[in-house]
Design a protein around this motif. Structure first.
Motif, PDB file in Angstrom:
ATOM      1  N   TYR A  45     -13.836 -22.895  28.451  1.00 18.36           N
ATOM      2  CA  TYR A  45     -13.986 -21.181  28.816  1.00 18.36           C
ATOM      3  C   TYR A  45     -12.420 -20.695  29.013  1.00 18.36           C
ATOM      4  CZ  TYR A  45     -13.684 -17.591  32.099  1.00 18.36           C
ATOM      5  OH  TYR A  45     -13.471 -16.185  32.759  1.00 18.36           O
ATOM      6  N   PRO A  46     -11.602 -21.390  29.976  1.00 18.85           N
ATOM      7  CA  PRO A  46     -10.245 -21.058  30.151  1.00 18.85           C
ATOM      8  C   PRO A  46      -9.388 -20.923  28.778  1.00 18.85           C
ATOM      9  CG  PRO A  46     -10.883 -22.731  31.646  1.00 18.85           C
ATOM     10  CD  PRO A  46     -11.808 -22.870  30.825  1.00 18.85           C
ATOM     11  N   ALA A  47      -9.703 -21.991  27.836  1.00 21.15           N
ATOM     12  CA  ALA A  47      -8.999 -21.972  26.519  1.00 21.15           C
ATOM     13  C   ALA A  47      -9.149 -20.382  25.901  1.00 21.15           C
ATOM     14  CB  ALA A  47      -9.068 -23.099  25.811  1.00 21.15           C
ATOM     15  N   VAL A  48     -10.534 -20.254  25.700  1.00 17.42           N
ATOM     16  CA  VAL A  48     -11.134 -19.042  24.865  1.00 17.42           C
ATOM     17  C   VAL A  48     -10.535 -17.758  25.680  1.00 17.42           C
ATOM     18  CG1 VAL A  48     -12.762 -17.717  24.298  1.00 17.42           C
ATOM     19  CG2 VAL A  48     -13.030 -20.078  24.418  1.00 17.42           C
ATOM     20  N   LYS A  49     -10.313 -17.997  26.945  1.00 15.69           N
ATOM     21  CA  LYS A  49      -9.866 -16.972  27.722  1.00 15.69           C
ATOM     22  C   LYS A  49      -8.503 -16.371  27.532  1.00 15.69           C
ATOM     23  CE  LYS A  49     -10.656 -13.600  31.290  1.00 15.69           C
ATOM     24  NZ  LYS A  49     -10.413 -14.064  32.605  1.00 15.69           N
ATOM     25  N   THR A  50      -7.513 -17.516  27.579  1.00 14.54           N
ATOM     26  CA  THR A  50      -6.239 -17.445  27.532  1.00 14.54           C
ATOM     27  C   THR A  50      -6.104 -17.010  26.013  1.00 14.54           C
ATOM     28  OG1 THR A  50      -5.747 -19.193  28.877  1.00 14.54           O
ATOM     29  CG2 THR A  50      -4.217 -18.674  27.390  1.00 14.54           C
ATOM     30  N   ALA A  51      -6.608 -17.437  25.076  1.00 15.33           N
ATOM     31  CA  ALA A  51      -6.279 -17.032  23.619  1.00 15.33           C
ATOM     32  C   ALA A  51      -6.810 -15.378  23.777  1.00 15.33           C
ATOM     33  CB  ALA A  51      -7.335 -17.736  22.498  1.00 15.33           C
ATOM     34  N   TYR A  52      -7.592 -14.880  24.301  1.00 14.86           N
ATOM     35  CA  TYR A  52      -8.037 -13.411  24.321  1.00 14.86           C
ATOM     36  C   TYR A  52      -6.787 -12.871  25.148  1.00 14.86           C
ATOM     37  CZ  TYR A  52     -10.757  -9.424  25.706  1.00 14.86           C
ATOM     38  OH  TYR A  52     -11.146  -8.108  25.806  1.00 14.86           O
ATOM     39  N   GLN A  53      -6.399 -13.281  26.128  1.00  7.49           N
ATOM     40  CA  GLN A  53      -5.487 -12.656  27.105  1.00  7.49           C
ATOM     41  C   GLN A  53      -4.133 -12.585  26.485  1.00  7.49           C
ATOM     42  OE1 GLN A  53      -5.339 -11.147  30.014  1.00  7.49           O
ATOM     43  NE2 GLN A  53      -7.363 -11.371  30.278  1.00  7.49           N
ATOM     44  N   SER A  54      -3.875 -13.382  25.308  1.00  2.44           N
ATOM     45  CA  SER A  54      -2.507 -13.516  24.742  1.00  2.44           C
ATOM     46  C   SER A  54      -2.390 -12.242  23.948  1.00  2.44           C
ATOM     47  CB  SER A  54      -2.452 -14.536  23.944  1.00  2.44           C
ATOM     48  OG  SER A  54      -3.052 -14.513  22.794  1.00  2.44           O
ATOM     49  N   PHE A  55      -3.591 -11.262  23.576  1.00  2.00           N
ATOM     50  CA  PHE A  55      -3.355 -10.096  22.928  1.00  2.00           C
ATOM     51  C   PHE A  55      -3.341  -8.845  23.799  1.00  2.00           C
ATOM     52  CE2 PHE A  55      -5.602 -13.018  20.011  1.00  2.00           C
ATOM     53  CZ  PHE A  55      -4.571 -12.758  19.197  1.00  2.00           C
ATOM     54  N   PHE A  56      -3.013  -9.186  25.322  1.00  2.00           N
ATOM     55  CA  PHE A  56      -2.738  -7.936  26.262  1.00  2.00           C
ATOM     56  C   PHE A  56      -1.313  -7.995  26.933  1.00  2.00           C
ATOM     57  CE2 PHE A  56      -7.331  -8.370  25.565  1.00  2.00           C
ATOM     58  CZ  PHE A  56      -7.836  -7.017  25.706  1.00  2.00           C
ATOM     59  N   GLY A  57      -1.176  -6.808  27.547  1.00  2.00           N
ATOM     60  CA  GLY A  57       0.211  -6.604  28.118  1.00  2.00           C
ATOM     61  C   GLY A  57       0.320  -7.309  29.401  1.00  2.00           C
ATOM     62  N   ALA A  58       1.614  -7.241  29.917  1.00  2.00           N
ATOM     63  CA  ALA A  58       2.023  -7.955  31.282  1.00  2.00           C
ATOM     64  C   ALA A  58       0.901  -7.866  32.378  1.00  2.00           C
ATOM     65  CB  ALA A  58       3.193  -7.531  31.580  1.00  2.00           C
ATOM     66  N   ASN A  59       0.188  -6.971  32.412  1.00  2.00           N
ATOM     67  CA  ASN A  59      -0.914  -6.725  33.713  1.00  2.00           C
ATOM     68  C   ASN A  59      -2.226  -7.435  33.230  1.00  2.00           C
ATOM     69  OD1 ASN A  59      -1.638  -4.927  32.270  1.00  2.00           O
ATOM     70  ND2 ASN A  59      -1.267  -3.297  33.695  1.00  2.00           N
ATOM     71  N   GLY A  60      -2.165  -7.725  31.962  1.00  2.00           N
ATOM     72  CA  GLY A  60      -3.625  -8.018  31.352  1.00  2.00           C
ATOM     73  C   GLY A  60      -4.672  -7.092  31.161  1.00  2.00           C
ATOM     74  N   GLU A  61      -4.155  -5.860  31.019  1.00  2.00           N
ATOM     75  CA  GLU A  61      -5.381  -4.914  30.988  1.00  2.00           C
ATOM     76  C   GLU A  61      -5.173  -4.006  29.561  1.00  2.00           C
ATOM     77  OE1 GLU A  61      -5.133  -2.536  34.696  1.00  2.00           O
ATOM     78  OE2 GLU A  61      -6.011  -4.257  35.593  1.00  2.00           O
ATOM     79  N   ASN A  62      -3.761  -3.657  29.162  1.00  2.00           N
ATOM     80  CA  ASN A  62      -4.144  -2.730  27.808  1.00  2.00           C
ATOM     81  C   ASN A  62      -3.589  -3.856  26.604  1.00  2.00           C
ATOM     82  OD1 ASN A  62      -1.564  -3.050  29.345  1.00  2.00           O
ATOM     83  ND2 ASN A  62      -0.337  -1.827  28.124  1.00  2.00           N
ATOM     84  N   PHE A  63      -4.382  -3.483  26.019  1.00  2.00           N
ATOM     85  CA  PHE A  63      -4.365  -4.185  24.512  1.00  2.00           C
ATOM     86  C   PHE A  63      -2.896  -3.962  23.626  1.00  2.00           C
ATOM     87  CE2 PHE A  63      -5.368  -4.856  19.810  1.00  2.00           C
ATOM     88  CZ  PHE A  63      -6.068  -6.247  20.202  1.00  2.00           C
ATOM     89  N   VAL A  64      -2.407  -5.054  23.238  1.00  2.00           N
ATOM     90  CA  VAL A  64      -1.289  -4.916  22.572  1.00  2.00           C
ATOM     91  C   VAL A  64      -0.986  -5.437  21.304  1.00  2.00           C
ATOM     92  CG1 VAL A  64       0.304  -4.390  24.727  1.00  2.00           C
ATOM     93  CG2 VAL A  64      -0.003  -6.723  23.758  1.00  2.00           C
ATOM     94  N   GLY A  65      -2.231  -6.246  20.770  1.00  2.00           N
ATOM     95  CA  GLY A  65      -2.135  -6.599  19.430  1.00  2.00           C
ATOM     96  C   GLY A  65      -1.484  -7.914  19.352  1.00  2.00           C
ATOM     97  N   ILE A  66      -0.634  -7.921  18.428  1.00  2.00           N
ATOM     98  CA  ILE A  66      -0.005  -9.405  18.409  1.00  2.00           C
ATOM     99  C   ILE A  66       1.638  -9.330  18.687  1.00  2.00           C
ATOM    100  CG2 ILE A  66      -1.154 -10.490  16.440  1.00  2.00           C
ATOM    101  CD1 ILE A  66       1.166  -9.404  14.615  1.00  2.00           C
ATOM    102  N   GLU A  67       1.632  -7.913  19.703  1.00  2.00           N
ATOM    103  CA  GLU A  67       3.284  -8.064  20.001  1.00  2.00           C
ATOM    104  C   GLU A  67       3.821  -9.099  20.663  1.00  2.00           C
ATOM    105  OE1 GLU A  67       4.545  -4.459  23.057  1.00  2.00           O
ATOM    106  OE2 GLU A  67       3.794  -3.642  21.128  1.00  2.00           O
ATOM    107  N   ASN A  68       3.172  -9.851  21.671  1.00  2.00           N
ATOM    108  CA  ASN A  68       3.394 -10.886  22.577  1.00  2.00           C
ATOM    109  C   ASN A  68       3.949 -12.126  21.431  1.00  2.00           C
ATOM    110  OD1 ASN A  68       2.950  -9.993  25.053  1.00  2.00           O
ATOM    111  ND2 ASN A  68       0.971 -10.290  24.822  1.00  2.00           N
ATOM    112  N   TYR A  69       3.192 -12.201  20.430  1.00  2.00           N
ATOM    113  CA  TYR A  69       3.779 -13.347  19.405  1.00  2.00           C
ATOM    114  C   TYR A  69       4.937 -12.821  18.825  1.00  2.00           C
ATOM    115  CZ  TYR A  69      -0.719 -15.589  20.481  1.00  2.00           C
ATOM    116  OH  TYR A  69      -1.941 -16.156  21.014  1.00  2.00           O
ATOM    117  N   ILE A  70       5.104 -11.613  18.540  1.00  2.00           N
ATOM    118  CA  ILE A  70       6.083 -10.877  17.540  1.00  2.00           C
ATOM    119  C   ILE A  70       7.413 -11.231  18.775  1.00  2.00           C
ATOM    120  CG2 ILE A  70       7.400  -9.077  16.930  1.00  2.00           C
ATOM    121  CD1 ILE A  70       4.639  -7.776  16.179  1.00  2.00           C
TER     122      ILE A  70
END
Lengths: 320, 318
Positions: free
Chosen positions: A58-83
Motif C-alpha cells: 500500500y505505501p509503495a502505491v501511495k508514494t508513486a501516486y503522491q509523486s505527481f502532486f506538489g509540495a503539500n501533497g494536494e495539487n496535481f502537478v503531473g510529472i513536474e517533480n520528475y522534470i
C-alpha cells in the motif's frame, strides 16, 4: 519514560506477541479436516501477508501516486517533480554523486575483496587476516562515518594535526587538505567509507567461491604452463564469475540506498547529497512531499532491475 | 549456494610444495607475483582496514586535552590513558547519558528481531510445506516485494501510524502507546519480512520431504511438525538470519530518524546528533562510538560462523 518502564513495555510487547502466536497455533492445532487445513494455512501466512500488504504494498502505491502532486501533497502537478529531478542544477549534482557512488563502491570493494581473498588464501594467517577486513561489517554506517571523519579531520597546516591523513600530509611536507569540503572530491572520500565496509562482504563470498574451484582445473592449467597473473585472469576469475556478479549487484543495491554516511559526515552539505539522502532532506527539512515521493520512485526504478538480475543470478548459482 | 570444499588428500604428488602438496588457483596466481609483493599488498590492506578504528579506539582513552590537542599516534611516545571519556558519556542523567540510548537500542532491537523471525518462520513453513490455493502466486508476490526500497514506504507508513483508519489508536505522536516503540517494532518487522521469508523458505525446502510426509502419515498435524521437527532442524538458519536482523536493527539510522520519538531514540540517532552539536569533541565522540560498537561486535564475533553461512545463502537487503 524511565529505563524500567521501557523494559516493562518491551516485556509486555513480547509476551503479548508470544501469547497471540501461541493461541493461534493451539487453536488451529486440532484441525485436521480439509477446511481445517485451510484455516491453518491462513494462521501461518496471514500475519506476514497482512504486514507486507499494509506496510509495503500500500505505501509503495501511495508514494508513486503522491509523486505527481506538489509540495503539500494536494495539487496535481503531473510529472513536474520528475522534470525537476532531471533539470534542476542542485538535483543534477545529487544524480551525479549517486552515479559516482554506484559506479565506484561495487567495483572497488569487489576488486579489493577479490585481491585480498586471493592473497591470503591458504596462508598461515588466513583466519586473522580475514577477520580484520571482515570486522567493519558489524560496525554501523554511523560508527564508520565517525571513524573516518576522525581520519579526515582538518586543521590548518600551521596547527598540530589530529587527523591521521592530514598528519601524514604534514609530515611529508605538504599543506593539509580539507577532505570533506571541496566538491566533487569530497564525495570520493565519503565513498571510501562504504568501500571500507563492503570489501569484507565481497571478500567472504569470493573467498568461499575460490575455495570451491575444482583442483583438477587448476592442475590441468598448471600442467599446461599457466601460472601467475594468467592463472588469475583465465582460471580464477572465470570460475567465480557467478559469485562476482552476485557480489557486484548486492553491493550496488546497498549503495543506492545509502543515507547514513552522508547524514553523519557532511549532513548533505558541500554538494555531497545522494538520492537516498535528498529524499529524507526534501521530506523532513524542505517539506516538499511531492519531490520526496518522486525521488523515492527514482530510487525504486534504479534498484529494481538490479535486484531482479541479482535474484536470477542467485538462482543460477543455487542450481549448480 | 557455494559449498565449502572438503579437504581432499593430494592424490598426485608431482608438486611437492614446501607447505602443502596441492596447488590452489589463488596460490598459483600468487606465485606469479613474488610472494614478497603479495604479502606486502595484503599487509597494506589489512593495515588500512584496521588503523582507522584503532586510532579512534586509542583516542577514546586519551584525556580530553590530548585527544583534541594532538594526534592519537602521540599516545605511543607519551602514554597517558584515562577512563574519563567513558565516564562522561555514560554518566549524567536522562538524555545526557548514553546509557539511556543504549537501553533504547536494546528495547528496540530485541522485539525488532523476535517478531519478524517468528512470523517469517511460520510463513516460510506454510509456503514450503502446506498445500493451499494460491500458494505459489502469493510466494512469488512476497518474493517480488524485495524490490521495494524502504524509502518508498516511509511517508505513507508514517501517516498510517499518526492517523490510522477505523478509529484505531495512533501508534505515533504524543499519546502513542509505549512512547512510540510499537511503530519502530512494526516497521522493522515489515521491512524484514520479504527477505526473511525468502531465505528461511530456501533453507526449509532443503529438509527432505519424506520426513514431513511420514510424520503426516503418523497423524501429526502441521503445528506439531512445525514445532517438533522444523524448529530444531532450522535452528542454524534462524540463527543466521537472526544475526543479520540484529545488526540491521541495531545499526539502523533511517527508520529510527523517521519513526522514533525523542523518548525512544536509539544510539545511532544520538551519535549523529553528537556529531552535529559537538563535532570537535573527539574525546566524547570516540568513546560514544565505541559504546555503540561493543554489543554488535561481540555478537558478531561470537556468532560469526552462523553469520557467514547466512551471507553465503545470499542477502539483498539494505
Amino acid at each position: 519514560m524511565t529505563t524500567t518502564e521501557k523494559l516493562i513495555q518491551m516485556v509486555i510487547a513480547i509476551a503479548l506477541f508470544i501469547g497471540v502466536m501461541a493461541a493461534i497455533l493451539l487453536l488451529t492445532q486440532r484441525l485436521k479436516s480439509r477446511r481445517g487445513e485451510r484455516i491453518q494455512a491462513v494462521a501461518f501466512v496471514g500475519p506476514a501477508l497482512f504486514l507486507v500488504a499494509v506496510g509495503l504494498l500500500y505505501p509503495a502505491v501511495k508514494t508513486a501516486y503522491q509523486s505527481f502532486f506538489g509540495a503539500n501533497g494536494e495539487n496535481f502537478v503531473g510529472i513536474e517533480n520528475y522534470i525537476d529531478i532531471f533539470t534542476n542544477s542542485g538535483l543534477l549534482v545529487v544524480l551525479r554523486n549517486t552515479m559516482l557512488w554506484v559506479l565506484l563502491v561495487p567495483t572497488l570493494s569487489t576488486f579489493i575483496g577479490l585481491v585480498y581473498a586471493v592473497l591470503v588464501d591458504r596462508s598461515r594467517f588466513e583466519k586473522l587476516a580475514k577477520a580484520l577486513v571482515f570486522l567493519p561489517m558489524a560496525i554501523s554506517l554511523v560508527g564508520a562515518s565517525i571513524i573516518w571523519k576522525f581520519v579526515y579531520e582538518y586543521k590548518g597546516t600551521e596547527n598540530t594535526q589530529i587527523g591521521l591523513l592530514n598528519g601524514v600530509l604534514k609530515a611529508l611536507g605538504f599543506d593539509t587538505y580539507n577532505f570533506l569540503f571541496y566538491s566533487p572530491w569530497n564525495t570520493l572520500f565519503l565513498i571510501v567509507i562504504l568501500i571500507w565496509i563492503q570489501a569484507g562482504f565481497a571478500m567472504t563470498i569470493l573467498s568461499a567461491s575460490i575455495k570451491a574451484i575444482p583442483d583438477d582445473i587448476v592442475e590441468a592449467a598448471s600442467l599446461d604452463g599457466v601460472s601467475g597473473l594468467k592463472m588469475f585472469f583465465f582460471i580464477t576469475v572465470p570460475s567465480i564469475r557467478p559469485s562476482l556478479i552476485v557480489v557486484l549487484t548486492t553491493i550496488s543495491i546497498g549503495t543506492l540506498k545509502v543515507f547514513d554516511i552522508v547524514q553523519t559526515s557532511t549532513g548533505g552539505r558541500f554538494d555531497t547529497s545522494v538520492l537516498a539522502y535528498e529524499y529524507y532532506f526534501q521530506y523532513f527539512v524542505s517539506l516538499n512531499q511531492g519531490l520526496a515521493a518522486a525521488l523515492a520512485v527514482v530510487i525504486f526504478a534504479l534498484v529494481s532491475p538490479i535486484i531482479i538480475y541479482n535474484v536470477r543470478q542467485m538462482r543460477k548459482l543455487e542450481a549448480r | 549456494m557455494t559449498t565449502t570444499p572438503t579437504p581432499e588428500p593430494a592424490m598426485v604428488k608431482e608438486t611437492p610444495g614446501p607447505t602443502t602438496g596441492k596447488k590452489s588457483a589463488s596460490r598459483a596466481a600468487r606465485e606469479g607475483l613474488t610472494s614478497k609483493t603479495a604479502s606486502g599488498v595484503s599487509l597494506v590492506i589489512a593495515l588500512l582496514w584496521t588503523l582507522p578504528t584503532f586510532g579512534l579506539l586509542v583516542s577514546s582513552f586519551r584525556p580530553e586535552r590530548e585527544a583534541k590537542g594532538n594526534g592519537w599516534w602521540n599516545a605511543f611516545t607519551d602514554p597517558n590513558f584515562t577512563l574519563d571519556n567513558y565516564r562522561e558519556v555514560l554518566g549524567g542523567e536522562g538524555d545526557a547519558s548514553l546509557v539511556t540510548f543504549l537501553v533504547n537500542s536494546i528495547v528496540i532491537t530485541i522485539p525488532g528481531v523476535l517478531i519478524p523471525i517468528t512470523l517469517a518462520t511460520l510463513a516460510a513453513y506454510a509456503f514450503a510445506w502446506m498445500k493451499f490455493k494460491g500458494r505459489d502466486v502469493l510466494f512469488v508476490a512476497m518474493f517480488a516485494l524485495q524490490i521495494v526500497p524502504i524509502q518508498v514506504t516511509l511517508i505513507p507508513l508514517l501517516s498510517l501510524y499518526t492517523s490510522p483508519p477505523f478509529n484505531l489508536r495512533p501508534l505515533a505522536g504524543r499519546d502513542a502507546p509505549a512512547g512510540g516503540l510499537y511503530e519502530l517494532w512494526l516497521s522493522h518487522a515489515i521491512f524484514a519480512m520479504p527477505l526473511a521469508i525468502f531465505l528461511l523458505h530456501n533453507f526449509m525446502r532443503e529438509i527432505p520431504g519424506e520426513l514431513i510426509e511420514s510424520a503426516r502419515v503418523d497423524g501429526a498435524g502441521h503445528v506439531e511438525i512445525f514445532t517438533k521437527i522444523m524448529l530444531p532442524l532450522m535452528a542454524p538458519a534462524i540463527a543466521a538470519f537472526g544475526i543479520f536482523q540484529f545488526l540491521w536493527v541495531w545499526n539502523d539510522l533511517l527508520v529510527a530518524l523517521v519513526f522514533s520519538g525523542p523518548d525512544v531514540a536509539p544510539l545511532t540517532v544520538k551519535l549523529v546528533n553528537l556529531v552535529g552539536q559537538r563535532g570537535e569533541d573527539w574525546h566524547l565522540l570516540s568513546a560514544g562510538a565505541f559504546v555503540s560498537l561493543v554489543i554488535p561486535l561481540a555478537v558478531f564475533l561470537g556468532l560469526q560462523r552462523y553469520f557467514v553461512r547466512g551471507l553465503l545463502a545470499g542477502s539483498v537487503k539494505g
